[in-house]
Design a protein around this motif. Structure first.
Motif, PDB file in Angstrom:
ATOM      1  N   ARG A   4       0.899  -1.156   0.012  1.00  0.00           N
ATOM      2  CA  ARG A   4       0.239  -0.120   0.001  1.00  0.00           C
ATOM      3  C   ARG A   4       1.091   1.048  -0.134  1.00  0.00           C
ATOM      4  O   ARG A   4       1.853   1.051   0.423  1.00  0.00           O
ATOM      5  CB  ARG A   4      -0.685  -0.006   1.230  1.00  0.00           C
ATOM      6  CG  ARG A   4      -0.405  -0.008   2.309  1.00  0.00           C
ATOM      7  CD  ARG A   4      -1.373   0.122   3.540  1.00  0.00           C
ATOM      8  NE  ARG A   4      -2.650  -0.865   3.316  1.00  0.00           N
ATOM      9  CZ  ARG A   4      -3.685  -0.831   4.433  1.00  0.00           C
ATOM     10  NH1 ARG A   4      -3.658   0.044   5.191  1.00  0.00           N
ATOM     11  NH2 ARG A   4      -4.628  -1.493   4.056  1.00  0.00           N
ATOM     12  N   VAL A  59       0.606   5.954  -0.393  1.00  0.00           N
ATOM     13  CA  VAL A  59      -0.083   7.048  -0.285  1.00  0.00           C
ATOM     14  C   VAL A  59       0.641   7.995  -1.356  1.00  0.00           C
ATOM     15  O   VAL A  59       1.703   8.238  -1.364  1.00  0.00           O
ATOM     16  CB  VAL A  59      -0.176   7.841   0.970  1.00  0.00           C
ATOM     17  CG1 VAL A  59      -1.164   9.162   0.600  1.00  0.00           C
ATOM     18  CG2 VAL A  59      -0.990   7.050   1.989  1.00  0.00           C
ATOM     19  N   GLU A  63      -2.493  -1.233  -3.093  1.00  0.00           N
ATOM     20  CA  GLU A  63      -3.359  -0.071  -2.689  1.00  0.00           C
ATOM     21  C   GLU A  63      -2.792   1.248  -2.745  1.00  0.00           C
ATOM     22  O   GLU A  63      -1.912   1.755  -1.966  1.00  0.00           O
ATOM     23  CB  GLU A  63      -3.819  -0.697  -1.306  1.00  0.00           C
ATOM     24  CG  GLU A  63      -5.426   0.586  -1.021  1.00  0.00           C
ATOM     25  CD  GLU A  63      -5.456   0.305   0.502  1.00  0.00           C
ATOM     26  OE1 GLU A  63      -6.438   0.855   1.023  1.00  0.00           O
ATOM     27  OE2 GLU A  63      -4.861  -0.592   1.029  1.00  0.00           O
ATOM     28  N   VAL A  64      -3.555   2.094  -3.743  1.00  0.00           N
ATOM     29  CA  VAL A  64      -2.871   3.480  -3.636  1.00  0.00           C
ATOM     30  C   VAL A  64      -3.917   4.571  -3.196  1.00  0.00           C
ATOM     31  O   VAL A  64      -5.188   4.586  -3.721  1.00  0.00           O
ATOM     32  CB  VAL A  64      -2.449   3.971  -5.188  1.00  0.00           C
ATOM     33  CG1 VAL A  64      -1.925   5.215  -5.333  1.00  0.00           C
ATOM     34  CG2 VAL A  64      -1.469   2.837  -5.611  1.00  0.00           C
ATOM     35  N   LYS A  65      -3.614   5.371  -2.277  1.00  0.00           N
ATOM     36  CA  LYS A  65      -4.374   6.413  -1.710  1.00  0.00           C
ATOM     37  C   LYS A  65      -3.789   7.565  -2.346  1.00  0.00           C
ATOM     38  O   LYS A  65      -2.466   7.672  -2.648  1.00  0.00           O
ATOM     39  CB  LYS A  65      -4.463   6.337  -0.247  1.00  0.00           C
ATOM     40  CG  LYS A  65      -4.942   5.010   0.184  1.00  0.00           C
ATOM     41  CD  LYS A  65      -6.566   4.725  -0.107  1.00  0.00           C
ATOM     42  CE  LYS A  65      -7.172   3.595   0.474  1.00  0.00           C
ATOM     43  NZ  LYS A  65      -8.626   3.464   0.158  1.00  0.00           N
ATOM     44  N   ARG A  66      -4.838   8.787  -2.218  1.00  0.00           N
ATOM     45  CA  ARG A  66      -4.376   9.991  -2.548  1.00  0.00           C
ATOM     46  C   ARG A  66      -4.116  11.022  -1.804  1.00  0.00           C
ATOM     47  O   ARG A  66      -4.900  10.681  -0.529  1.00  0.00           O
ATOM     48  CB  ARG A  66      -5.241  10.537  -3.782  1.00  0.00           C
ATOM     49  CG  ARG A  66      -5.443   9.719  -5.070  1.00  0.00           C
ATOM     50  CD  ARG A  66      -6.652  10.329  -5.765  1.00  0.00           C
ATOM     51  NE  ARG A  66      -6.835   9.347  -7.171  1.00  0.00           N
ATOM     52  CZ  ARG A  66      -6.404   9.949  -8.172  1.00  0.00           C
ATOM     53  NH1 ARG A  66      -5.794  10.888  -8.554  1.00  0.00           N
ATOM     54  NH2 ARG A  66      -6.827   8.966  -9.331  1.00  0.00           N
ATOM     55  N   SER A  67      -3.360  12.007  -1.752  1.00  0.00           N
ATOM     56  CA  SER A  67      -3.151  13.239  -0.763  1.00  0.00           C
ATOM     57  C   SER A  67      -3.050  14.433  -1.654  1.00  0.00           C
ATOM     58  O   SER A  67      -1.839  14.203  -2.105  1.00  0.00           O
ATOM     59  CB  SER A  67      -2.171  12.689   0.255  1.00  0.00           C
ATOM     60  OG  SER A  67      -2.001  14.016   1.106  1.00  0.00           O
ATOM     61  N   LEU A 100      -2.182  11.603   7.533  1.00  0.00           N
ATOM     62  CA  LEU A 100      -1.558  10.446   6.889  1.00  0.00           C
ATOM     63  C   LEU A 100      -1.052   9.427   7.920  1.00  0.00           C
ATOM     64  O   LEU A 100      -0.819   8.375   7.812  1.00  0.00           O
ATOM     65  CB  LEU A 100      -0.418  10.851   6.009  1.00  0.00           C
ATOM     66  CG  LEU A 100      -0.973  11.639   4.601  1.00  0.00           C
ATOM     67  CD1 LEU A 100       0.206  11.719   3.554  1.00  0.00           C
ATOM     68  CD2 LEU A 100      -2.036  10.747   3.749  1.00  0.00           C
ATOM     69  N   ARG A 115      -3.282   6.724   9.303  1.00  0.00           N
ATOM     70  CA  ARG A 115      -3.355   5.903   8.444  1.00  0.00           C
ATOM     71  C   ARG A 115      -2.503   4.398   8.870  1.00  0.00           C
ATOM     72  O   ARG A 115      -1.342   4.658   9.333  1.00  0.00           O
ATOM     73  CB  ARG A 115      -3.412   6.142   6.805  1.00  0.00           C
ATOM     74  CG  ARG A 115      -4.492   7.202   6.521  1.00  0.00           C
ATOM     75  CD  ARG A 115      -4.387   7.524   5.019  1.00  0.00           C
ATOM     76  NE  ARG A 115      -5.593   8.547   4.736  1.00  0.00           N
ATOM     77  CZ  ARG A 115      -5.566   8.800   3.367  1.00  0.00           C
ATOM     78  NH1 ARG A 115      -4.792   8.310   2.319  1.00  0.00           N
ATOM     79  NH2 ARG A 115      -6.606   9.709   3.251  1.00  0.00           N
ATOM     80  N   TRP A 165       3.876  -0.513   6.277  1.00  0.00           N
ATOM     81  CA  TRP A 165       2.749  -0.055   6.855  1.00  0.00           C
ATOM     82  C   TRP A 165       2.897  -0.169   8.432  1.00  0.00           C
ATOM     83  O   TRP A 165       3.814  -0.759   8.799  1.00  0.00           O
ATOM     84  CB  TRP A 165       1.405  -1.163   6.373  1.00  0.00           C
ATOM     85  CG  TRP A 165       1.514  -2.388   6.703  1.00  0.00           C
ATOM     86  CD1 TRP A 165       2.068  -3.197   5.853  1.00  0.00           C
ATOM     87  CD2 TRP A 165       1.197  -3.085   8.013  1.00  0.00           C
ATOM     88  NE1 TRP A 165       2.151  -4.637   6.454  1.00  0.00           N
ATOM     89  CE2 TRP A 165       1.442  -4.552   7.864  1.00  0.00           C
ATOM     90  CE3 TRP A 165       0.575  -2.579   9.117  1.00  0.00           C
ATOM     91  CZ2 TRP A 165       1.588  -5.468   8.931  1.00  0.00           C
ATOM     92  CZ3 TRP A 165       0.288  -3.808  10.073  1.00  0.00           C
ATOM     93  CH2 TRP A 165       0.788  -5.042  10.003  1.00  0.00           C
ATOM     94  N   ASN A 191      -7.825  -4.737   1.582  1.00  0.00           N
ATOM     95  CA  ASN A 191      -6.463  -4.327   1.079  1.00  0.00           C
ATOM     96  C   ASN A 191      -5.286  -4.219   2.261  1.00  0.00           C
ATOM     97  O   ASN A 191      -4.431  -3.625   2.154  1.00  0.00           O
ATOM     98  CB  ASN A 191      -6.366  -3.253   0.249  1.00  0.00           C
ATOM     99  CG  ASN A 191      -7.111  -3.373  -0.994  1.00  0.00           C
ATOM    100  OD1 ASN A 191      -7.002  -4.241  -1.613  1.00  0.00           O
ATOM    101  ND2 ASN A 191      -8.029  -2.156  -1.452  1.00  0.00           N
TER     102      ASN A 191
END
Length: 942
Positions: A166, A168, A192-196, A214, A217, A440, A760
């Motif tokens: 994963r 960000v 798993e790609v999250k946006r910021s 962030l 998370r 993580w 995820n």
């Protein structure tokens, strides 16, 4: 007349002057106007402008005979998108430039590309890297720099190498950042790609607020894509709030990695210690080294108050001018003007009155064909874009930029020291750690684990509440498996158990993982398709499936014929036939030579059958004297031995298993008879039963093993006829009540028990691998044996209740061997008998074949006097009265031996005497008679 002559002379003069001017102009250079649009007040633009000017002077110093020469016309875009467009428009209208170098960034490029397409003026950028610009289809837009999308595969390779699951993506909220994200998402499909998003004008407080979000998370891997100056502020704030410590991973994209050492003269590198970066490879060369020295002297002369170094964008700017100078020399300069359609146009705006360069198509074609080795590497355009065959993987350590590896499209990741190694060099991570971050982390360092409060089946999960401290402690088989898996993880995870007060609603329990109430759910949670929509499950740690448990039948005094069960009908019939066949064969071999097998017909039949069946217990008393009969008996005794031992073993098994015979074996019978069945309350099993065709009034829930036992004990009239549940629950019941119930098919496949984690979550894969390790090391079986010990007298609850009887195929080979041996012996006997009496069948008499066969049968029914058994008996009977005493006269009736049915019988009577002195018998013929009818009666004299 005079006027006309003067005008003619003047015309000739003008034409001659023009022709002379043209002739002189052939040896002069053609000026090619080139516009340059830069943000002249920025250090970056000043660095690039110095390179552009030096490129022009260096090129024509090396090529003095070229007939074309670039003339630069510089405009200031003032760090504004609108002003950049206005500057480009002014260059086209006022200066009628043949090409434009710029703009400086991707935001300014959008309108300029459309303007270039309208006016056919090639626009060459060396620093606008956004992939969105490619979507603007224009043959007159040339990107002499690296497209940001070309680096995403290198980034994906780094993620794959370190197994990060994963990330960000922190990016700037403009065209530069947004254009990169779709390509990064495509490259990281397994991550798993999250946006910021960070606004371009964000203040420090806004950046800090976003970074603190962030921190809450689980992801600890960040890919940063923005302008280098904004990125430096992000890194400084991240360091201040503790996000540059051990366990974090920061990765910069190409442009930032190139530019970080140019901010504050390299003093900013201490801020990004431990950060990774991807940047395009610039090969080292003597030309590049010499140019760096010359560029530094020139830049400091032009900007006395500034101290900076050459960057890769300045090298691309230098190579762009070199390529353009080569292209204009090849292009056709005869069309070096604009087609100004402003006089015919009704559009009075500046943009509407802009002309079209007739030189543009020729220049664009020539520019796209240019190939050479520039200062930044090979200059080669494909579809109007510069290609980068190689990327460097950088690790920032102190003030150094360490190259830890390379990436190429063909070979992927390679070690910096050896191209044969598909790996990376050692990395110093944030916090000066040498341990590879797992990518993580659980916020707060504790894992909130939801545990169901159950009403029964406490061997799986049981929550005990301390009355003094009110602390809840879960125990049970599922909890022990979970904690054993925790110990298998390569890092420390501290669980914090929280009980769920609704035991009959496991779906809601799983949903609370989805809404982030808990970080995980542990217990006897069955993996179903519906629940997997809201959470990810580990691999199952129990046997999967839903089965049926029913009471066993009372078999006392009901299996009268159980002794017949071990063998199938065909095996019984085959064995019986062989017994009869063996009796017949032995009688056939022994009848002529053994008095035990002679006598009245009923006696012979009884003796043969008695002899054959008595071999089952090896109790036969009759002696066999024929070698063939002995051979057959030996073979048959071996067959009988195997059959009796197999029968004994099979019968023992049937007598043991008969107590496990179920009362019900078919689900359809339960539905047809409308019998009531039970299921564990709150479980998904009810939906399965309704799907099979059971009515609601046939279903009775139970919450514990005791409840299920009570319902089954009452019978189907007052209780239930069968209980349906997960195999794990039924095995737990049977481990203590194996004598009362049995598990029968069918088994409906399910996912088994698993642990639930958020979608995820990297913990899902980690725990699945841990469960596999526990299974392979037999730890799960040991835990199961502790919580569900089996009684010594309990058979396996999954014992197959279908027939295990032996059939003919089990002994087909044995019967085949015996049958072959016996048949061979029988053929030998018949062959010998026919050979001995071949003269009977082969004579020339007129008797029929049937009469001959009857005669052979009659011979067979008589004793074989030539047999050794009867020869010994005859000598003994004759010599017995021949003692030293004188015997009395006696009468002997001699029956002649028939030679054939049509021949006279021949008799010969011999005197037998005993010589005491010689102690032996002597014979002397006294009568020789031939007669076809009667016997002879004679007296033997002394």
């Amino acid at each position: 007349m005079m006027m006309k002559t003067n005008n003619t002379f003047l015309s000739y003069f003008v034409c001659g002057f023009l022709l002379m001017g043209v002739g002189l102009g052939q040896n002069q250079t053609s000026e090619i106007k080139v516009g340059v649009v830069l943000d002249l007040n920025t250090t970056f633009s000043k660095i690039c402008l110095t390179s552009i000017k030096m490129a022009v002077s260096d090129f024509y110093a090396d090529h003095p005979n070229y007939l074309t020469r670039l003339t630069l016309h510089v405009r200031d875009s003032m760090e504004d998108t609108v002003q950049a467009s206005a500057a480009a428009l002014d260059l086209i209208k006022t200066e009628q430039v043949s090409a434009i170098i710029g703009p400086i960034n991707s935001m300014q490029a959008d309108f300029m590309i459309k303007l270039a397409n309208k006016t056919q003026v090639p626009t060459i950028t060396f620093s606008a890297t956004s992939p969105l610009l490619t979507s603007i289809k224009s043959p007159y837009f040339v990107r002499a720099t690296i497209d940001d999308s070309s680096q995403v595969r290198a980034i994906a390779s780094i993620f794959k190498f370190f197994r990060w699951r994963r990330v960000v993506a922190i990016y700037v909220d403009n065209e530069f950042g947004e254009g990169f994200m779709p390509f990064l998402f495509d490259a990281l499909q397994d991550v798993e790609v999250k946006r910021s998003v960070i606004p371009p004008e964000a203040i420090d407080d806004e950046i800090q607020k976003e970074l603190r979000k962030l921190m809450e998370r689980q992801a600890r891997v960040f890919v940063v894509h923005m302008e280098s100056s904004l990125a430096l502020r992000v890194f400084q704030i991240a360091r201040d709030i503790g996000m540059m410590e051990e366990g974090y991973v920061w990765l910069m994209t190409n442009g930032m990695t190139h530019m970080m050492r140019h901010i504050n003269n390299g003093r900013s590198l201490n801020t990004i210690e431990g950060v990774l970066g991807v940047r395009s490879h610039v090969p080292k060369s003597k030309e590049l080294g010499d140019f760096r020295l010359r560029w530094k002297r020139t830049f400091e002369k032009e900007n006395p108050s500034m101290r900076d170094d050459l960057n890769v964008f300045a090298l691309w700017a230098y190579d762009s001018i070199t390529a353009l100078a080569k292209a204009v020399e090849k292009a056709n300069t005869k069309s070096l003007w604009y087609d100004n359609g402003s006089t015919l146009s009704k559009n009075r705006t500046d943009l509407g009155n802009v002309g079209v360069s007739l030189y543009g198509p020729s220049l664009q074609k020539a520019f796209s064909e240019v190939r050479f080795n520039g200062l930044a590497g090979e200059f080669k355009l494909i579809d109007g874009q510069l290609q980068s065959p190689k990327f460097e993987i950088i690790n920032f350590v102190g003030n150094e930029e360490r190259i830890i590896g390379f990436w190429t499209p063909r070979d992927g990741l390679m070690d910096a020291t050896s191209s044969n190694k598909k790996t990376l060099g050692p990395v110093i991570w944030p916090g000066k750690s040498k341990i590879v971050p797992k990518g993580w982390e659980i916020p707060g360092k504790k894992l909130r684990v939801g545990v169901p409060m159950k009403k029964g089946f406490f061997d799986f999960v049981k929550v005990t509440i301390n009355p003094i401290t009110n602390k809840k402690t879960p125990t049970g088989y599922a909890i022990e498996i979970f904690e054993a898996a925790l110990k298998e993880l390569p890092y420390l995870v501290i669980p914090e158990y929280v009980s769920f007060e609704s035991p009959n609603n496991y779906n809601n329990l799983v949903y609370q993982v989805y809404d982030k109430t808990w970080d995980a759910v542990v217990g006897d949670i069955t993996i179903t398709a519906n629940r997997s929509l809201y959470a990810d499950f580990t691999l199952p740690f129990t046997e999967s499936g839903v089965s049926m448990m029913v009471p066993v039948r009372d078999n006392e005094n009901k299996d009268t014929w159980v002794f017949l069960e071990p063998w199938s009908l065909e095996l019984w019939v085959t064995t019986g036939c062989f017994f009869v066949f063996i009796g017949f064969v032995v009688w056939l071999f022994e009848h002529r030579v053994n008095t035990d097998f002679r006598g009245p017909p009923q006696y012979q039949i009884g003796t043969s059958l008695w002899f054959s069946f008595s071999t089952m217990v090896f109790a036969h008393r009759e002696n066999v004297v024929s070698n063939l009969a002995r051979f057959v008996v030996v073979v048959w005794c071996f067959v009988v031995l195997v059959l009796t031992q197999s029968y004994t073993a099979s019968l023992t098994s049937f007598l043991t298993v008969q107590s496990l015979q179920p009362t019900v074996t078919n689900v359809n019978d339960l539905i047809k008879n409308r019998d009531c069945v039970g299921y564990q309350g709150g479980a998904f099993v009810k939906d399965i039963l309704l799907g099979l065709g059971f009515h609601e009034d046939q279903l009775k829930p139970f919450d514990s093993a005791k409840d299920a036992d009570d319902l089954l004990s009452k019978g189907k009239s007052k209780g239930i006829a069968a209980a349906f549940d997960e195999v794990a629950y039924l095995k737990a019941i049977l481990s203590q009540s194996c004598s009362k119930y049995v598990m029968v098919e069918p088994t409906f496949k399910t996912g088994g028990f698993g642990f639930a984690f958020p979608k995820n979550s990297p913990l899902t894969g980690e725990f699945s691998r841990a469960i596999l390790n526990l299974t392979q090391n037999n730890v799960t079986q040991q835990i199961e044996d502790r919580w569900f010990p089996k009684k010594n007298d309990c058979p396996d609850p999954m014992t197959a209740l279908s027939s295990n009887r032996l059939n003919l195929s089990s002994f087909l080979g044995l019967f085949l061997i015996a049958g072959t041996a016996i048949s061979f012996s029988l053929l030998v006997f018949v062959a010998l008998f026919l050979y001995e009496h071949r003269h009977t069948l082969g004579d020339d008499s007129e008797d029929s074949l049937w009469r001959k066969l009857k005669f052979l049968f009659k011979i067979f029914d008589e004793k074989d006097m030539n047999s050794h058994t009867f020869k010994n008996s005859a000598i003994h009977n004759i010599s017995s009265p021949m003692t030293h005493k004188t015997p009395s006269p006696s009468t002997v009736q001699i029956t002649p031996w028939p030679q054939s049915p049509s021949q006279n019988r021949e008799f010969e009577l011999r005197r037998v005497s005993f010589s005491p002195s010689e102690e032996r018998f002597t014979t002397q013929p006294i009568i020789h008679h031939e007669d076809g009818e009667s016997d002879i009666e004679c007296r033997v004299e002394q």
